[in-house]
Write an enzyme that holds these catalytic residues in place. Structure first.
Site, short mmCIF file in Angstrom:
data_model
loop_
_atom_site.label_atom_id
_atom_site.label_comp_id
_atom_site.label_asym_id
_atom_site.label_seq_id
_atom_site.Cartn_x
_atom_site.Cartn_y
_atom_site.Cartn_z
N SER A 147 0.91 -1.32 0.08
CA SER A 147 -0.02 0.05 -0.06
C SER A 147 0.93 1.16 0.14
CB SER A 147 -0.86 -0.01 1.36
OG SER A 147 -1.45 1.31 1.71
N TYR A 173 -1.29 -1.29 10.47
CA TYR A 173 -1.43 -1.64 8.95
C TYR A 173 -0.18 -0.94 8.26
CZ TYR A 173 -3.67 -2.02 4.25
OH TYR A 173 -3.63 -2.00 2.90
N1 LIG Z 1 -8.60 -1.52 -1.17
C1 LIG Z 1 -7.70 -0.64 -1.12
O1 LIG Z 1 -8.05 0.41 -1.01
C2 LIG Z 1 -6.17 -1.03 -0.78
C3 LIG Z 1 -5.21 -0.05 -0.60
C4 LIG Z 1 -4.04 -0.44 -0.40
C5 LIG Z 1 -3.63 -1.87 -0.54
N2 LIG Z 1 -4.39 -2.86 -0.53
C6 LIG Z 1 -4.16 -4.00 -0.48
O2 LIG Z 1 -4.61 -4.96 -1.35
C7 LIG Z 1 -4.65 -6.27 -0.99
C8 LIG Z 1 -6.05 -6.87 -1.27
O3 LIG Z 1 -7.03 -6.15 -0.52
P1 LIG Z 1 -8.53 -5.76 -1.12
O4 LIG Z 1 -8.53 -4.39 -1.08
O5 LIG Z 1 -8.76 -6.48 -2.14
O6 LIG Z 1 -9.51 -6.49 0.08
P2 LIG Z 1 -10.10 -7.78 0.50
O7 LIG Z 1 -10.46 -7.40 1.98
O8 LIG Z 1 -11.38 -8.08 -0.37
O9 LIG Z 1 -8.97 -8.44 0.22
C9 LIG Z 1 -7.97 -9.37 1.39
C10 LIG Z 1 -8.45 -10.82 1.16
O10 LIG Z 1 -7.48 -11.46 2.29
C11 LIG Z 1 -8.12 -12.34 2.86
N3 LIG Z 1 -7.47 -12.79 4.18
C12 LIG Z 1 -7.49 -11.92 5.13
N4 LIG Z 1 -6.68 -12.59 6.24
C13 LIG Z 1 -6.16 -13.73 5.66
C14 LIG Z 1 -5.50 -14.68 6.07
N5 LIG Z 1 -4.90 -14.89 7.62
N6 LIG Z 1 -5.19 -16.02 5.33
C15 LIG Z 1 -5.75 -15.95 3.93
N7 LIG Z 1 -6.45 -14.82 3.52
C16 LIG Z 1 -6.79 -13.93 4.36
C17 LIG Z 1 -9.50 -11.89 3.11
O11 LIG Z 1 -10.45 -12.87 3.36
C18 LIG Z 1 -9.72 -11.35 1.66
O12 LIG Z 1 -10.34 -12.18 0.60
C19 LIG Z 1 -4.50 -6.25 0.32
O13 LIG Z 1 -3.08 -6.64 0.53
C20 LIG Z 1 -4.61 -4.94 0.91
O14 LIG Z 1 -3.70 -4.29 2.15
C21 LIG Z 1 -5.85 -2.43 -0.59
#
Ligand SMILES: NC(=O)c1ccc[n+]([C@@H]2O[C@H](COP(=O)([O-])OP(=O)(O)OC[C@H]3O[C@@H](n4cnc5c(N)ncnc54)[C@H](O)[C@@H]3O)[C@@H](O)[C@H]2O)c1
Length: 262
Positions: free
Chosen positions: A147, A160
């Protein structure tokens, strides 16, 4: 998506947290380009649903229940990927959790859980996947999903942000150590992407007045909008492909320009 690319024909990709959001879009993108994808995740219901959606589009996919913070489950995830599809070519360390909270209100349990999933999860998955890549003589590709918070301070996200900072360092150090084993490791630093993670207390943060005011109207995000998961997936797929053949340890921002303003 660019039509007709088949960069991952015959390759197997493991995507953690691949049932939703950016992970699901990445699974879809890699599979659409020929990969056999293995989604590793905690929830069997969303995992099976994701696999059904991919298979309904004629794509090759499987789900393995695994908590990335559990060493035995990660080992089983990688074993099952090899059992199903013979080898692991690509690993996407995407799983993460985010629960907002001020530093002084963050419990030790919350702190540890965020680090367990984001940092230890990437450590365990990278090690277990790389071990198998090396054993099979595979030119492995690993993409960590970070991120832009990894280099910035934001209220209510100390755990985070610190964990994503550690993940960036893991990207650089593993990239350095594993490149001579044929494994290229890079990372994307995402900005605001429309996924389940961007819904806080039932409210989509990108649809709030403060988001429209600061990030859109005042152009803190130069592109004046949040991103779609497919736009993150496109860059992740690029880093996992041979189009990124001279990239090693890079952290690439996918944020509509947010990280260039202040
Ligand atoms: N959405 C945003 O604005 C944003 C911004 C910066 C970074 N990110 C990063 O993008 C990535 C994906 O996130 P997203 O936005 O798609 O959200 P999301 O919540 O849909 O995806 C996260 C996924 O990780 C899974 N997860 C959580 N803990 C877990 C564990 N212990 N074991 C296995 N799976 C687990 C969740 O069930 C979910 O499917 C993450 O690394 C997040 O930090 C997202």
């Amino acid at each position: 998506m660019e039509q007709g690319l088949r960069r991952f024909e015959g390759k197997t990709a493991v995507i953690t947290g691949g049932a939703t959001g950016v992970g699901f879009s990445t699974a879809h993108r890699l599979a659409s380009e020929g990969a056999r994808v293995v989604i590793g995740g905690r929830r069997a219901d969303t995992g099976s649903e994701a696999v059904e959606r991919l298979r309904a589009s004629g794509l090759e996919a499987a789900f393995v229940r695994a908590d990335v913070a559990d060493a035995n489950q990660v080992r089983d995830l990688m074993d099952q990927a090899v059992r199903l599809y013979d080898r692991i070519d690509i690993l996407i360390n995407n799983a993460a959790i985010f629960t907002p909270g001020r530093f002084m209100d963050t419990s030790w349990e919350d702190w540890r859980r965020v680090f367990d999933v984001i940092v230890s999860g990437a450590y365990l998955c990278t090690k277990e996947a790389a071990r198998r890549m090396i054993k099979e003589g595979v030119q492995g590709r690993i993409v960590n999903v970070s991120s832009i918070n990894s280099t910035r301070a934001l209220e209510e996200s100390s755990h985070y942000n610190a964990a994503k900072g550690a993940l960036d360092q893991l990207t650089r150090n593993t990239a350095l150590e594993l490149i001579d084993r044929g494994i290229r490791i890079n990372s994307v630093a995402l900005g605001f992407i429309d996924t389940p993670m961007s819904v806080v207390d039932g409210v989509k943060e990108h649809e709030t007045d403060w988001f429209r005011d600061i990030y859109v109207a005042r152009k803190k995000i130069p592109q004046q909008r949040s991103g779609q998961p497919e736009e993150a997936a496109g860059v992740i797929a690029f880093l996992a492909s041979e189009d990124a053949s001279y990239m090693c340890g890079a952290v690439v921002a996918v944020d509509g320009g947010l990280s260039i303003t202040f």
